[in-house]
Motif scaffolding. Structure first.
Motif, short mmCIF file in Angstrom:
data_model
loop_
_atom_site.label_atom_id
_atom_site.label_comp_id
_atom_site.label_asym_id
_atom_site.label_seq_id
_atom_site.Cartn_x
_atom_site.Cartn_y
_atom_site.Cartn_z
N SER A 138 2.04 -0.65 2.51
CA SER A 138 2.17 -0.53 1.05
C SER A 138 2.65 0.85 0.61
N ARG B 76 6.84 9.34 -3.76
CA ARG B 76 7.32 9.77 -5.07
C ARG B 76 7.60 11.26 -5.07
N GLU C 273 4.21 4.08 -0.73
CA GLU C 273 5.29 4.49 -1.63
C GLU C 273 5.36 6.01 -1.62
#
Length: 326
Positions: free
Chosen positions: A217, A221, A219
């Protein structure tokens, strides 16, 4: 309150109930277990309490079966109104679990032993040292101030808490005093490789499958400076893991060279959402967590919330980005 003052306070009383925060980790459990034994050696009666069953991965700490599980109906053997309640590894009295929180009002006296950053000024019954590596480090020093030598099982409990809260002696609060305590604990019979095996090499297969799911999962940024992982309650059911098995997954993304902050949003089986935060130091995640009603340390913090996951995620990310750019 200093270490010596805390030891003096403990000498002045006879009966103790000791409780870590709800959902305790190795530091809270180790501190409660070792302090109970230290107080017994000092001629006191002391019983560590849990609002619920201890996480399976840390049950090796309670080698004597000292903890009383209030959820299972195991009440203290003496009148709480004549006892002193000692809270370890948190100064937030709303973070004890309802079954323990009732003793805050029922017991005669209260002492808090903790190493987390305080939001406001310390109170007279606080023995809090935010510079300490762990609550177990403070409990070991208090035991020494009481003039007692911890037996091997209590020393192992303390060592386990120190290992956990220092990330195996790697986090910023690991200092000279921490290593001095560790050396003394080894001299008392602790075998570091056994502690490491019990804490980090005894996971269930379900825990490994959960790690695989949660890492998928991931991510990234802000030019790979922030890592975000998500654990949904369906993932727990699919893997066969427990909620506690997700505890260390927050640290995995910090292996990335550019990652400054790691976030893990995790739902328990009831759908309750918690956010864990870790930092390499560029962001004080304790300040971020305090903005959402939580707390912790500069490099490790967390909070619980009732807001929907996606809204919560964006709100926390905005706060992290502001801190990075500030």
């Amino acid at each position: 309150m200093t270490i010596d003052e805390a030891a003096g306070f403990l000498r002045a009383h006879d009966d103790y109930l000791i409780a870590p925060h709800d959902g305790p980790d190795a530091d809270g459990l180790g501190a409660a277990y070792a302090l109970a034994i230290a107080l017994e050696l000092a001629g006191k009666r002391a019983y560590p309490l849990l609002s619920d069953e201890a996480p399976a991965k840390y049950r090796f700490i309670d080698r004597r079966g000292l903890f009383r599980n209030l959820a299972a109906g195991e009440e203290p053997p003496f009148d709480p109104s004549a006892a002193t309640l000692v809270i370890v590894d948190t100064h937030d009295l709303g973070y004890l679990g309802q079954r323990v929180e009732r003793f805050v009002d029922e017991t005669r006296d209260l002492l808090v032993i903790d190493h987390h950053e305080v939001k406001t000024g310390q109170k007279p019954y606080h023995c809090i040292d935010p510079a300490a590596s762990s609550t177990c480090e403070l409990v070991f020093l208090i035991a020494k101030a009481l003039g007692v030598e911890l037996p091997e099982d209590a020393a192992e409990a303390v060592f386990s808490g120190i290992v956990y809260d220092t990330g195996s002696f790697a986090y910023p609060k690991t200092g000279e005093r921490t290593f001095a305590c560790a050396l003394e604990l080894v001299k008392l019979g602790v075998k570091p490789y056994i502690v490491h095996n019990r804490m980090y090499e005894s996971s269930s297969i379900g825990a490994l499958l959960l790690q695989k799911t949660v890492l998928s999962s991931l991510e990234l940024r802000s030019e790979n400076r922030i890592a975000v992982q998500t654990l949904r309650r369906a993932d727990l059911a699919a893997s066969g893991a427990t909620y506690e098995d997700a505890e260390d997954l927050i640290n995995l993304p910090l292996q990335g060279r550019t990652v400054e902050v790691s976030l893990l949003f995790k739902e328990n089986l009831e759908g309750r959402l918690r956010c864990s935060l870790r930092s390499k130091g560029a962001v004080n995640v304790a300040h971020v967590a305090q903005g959402f009603g939580g707390g912790g340390h500069k490099t490790a913090a967390g909070f619980t919330c009732d807001r929907p996951l996606e809204r919560m995620k964006e709100a926390v990310l905005e706060s992290i980005v502001r801190a990075l750019e500030g």
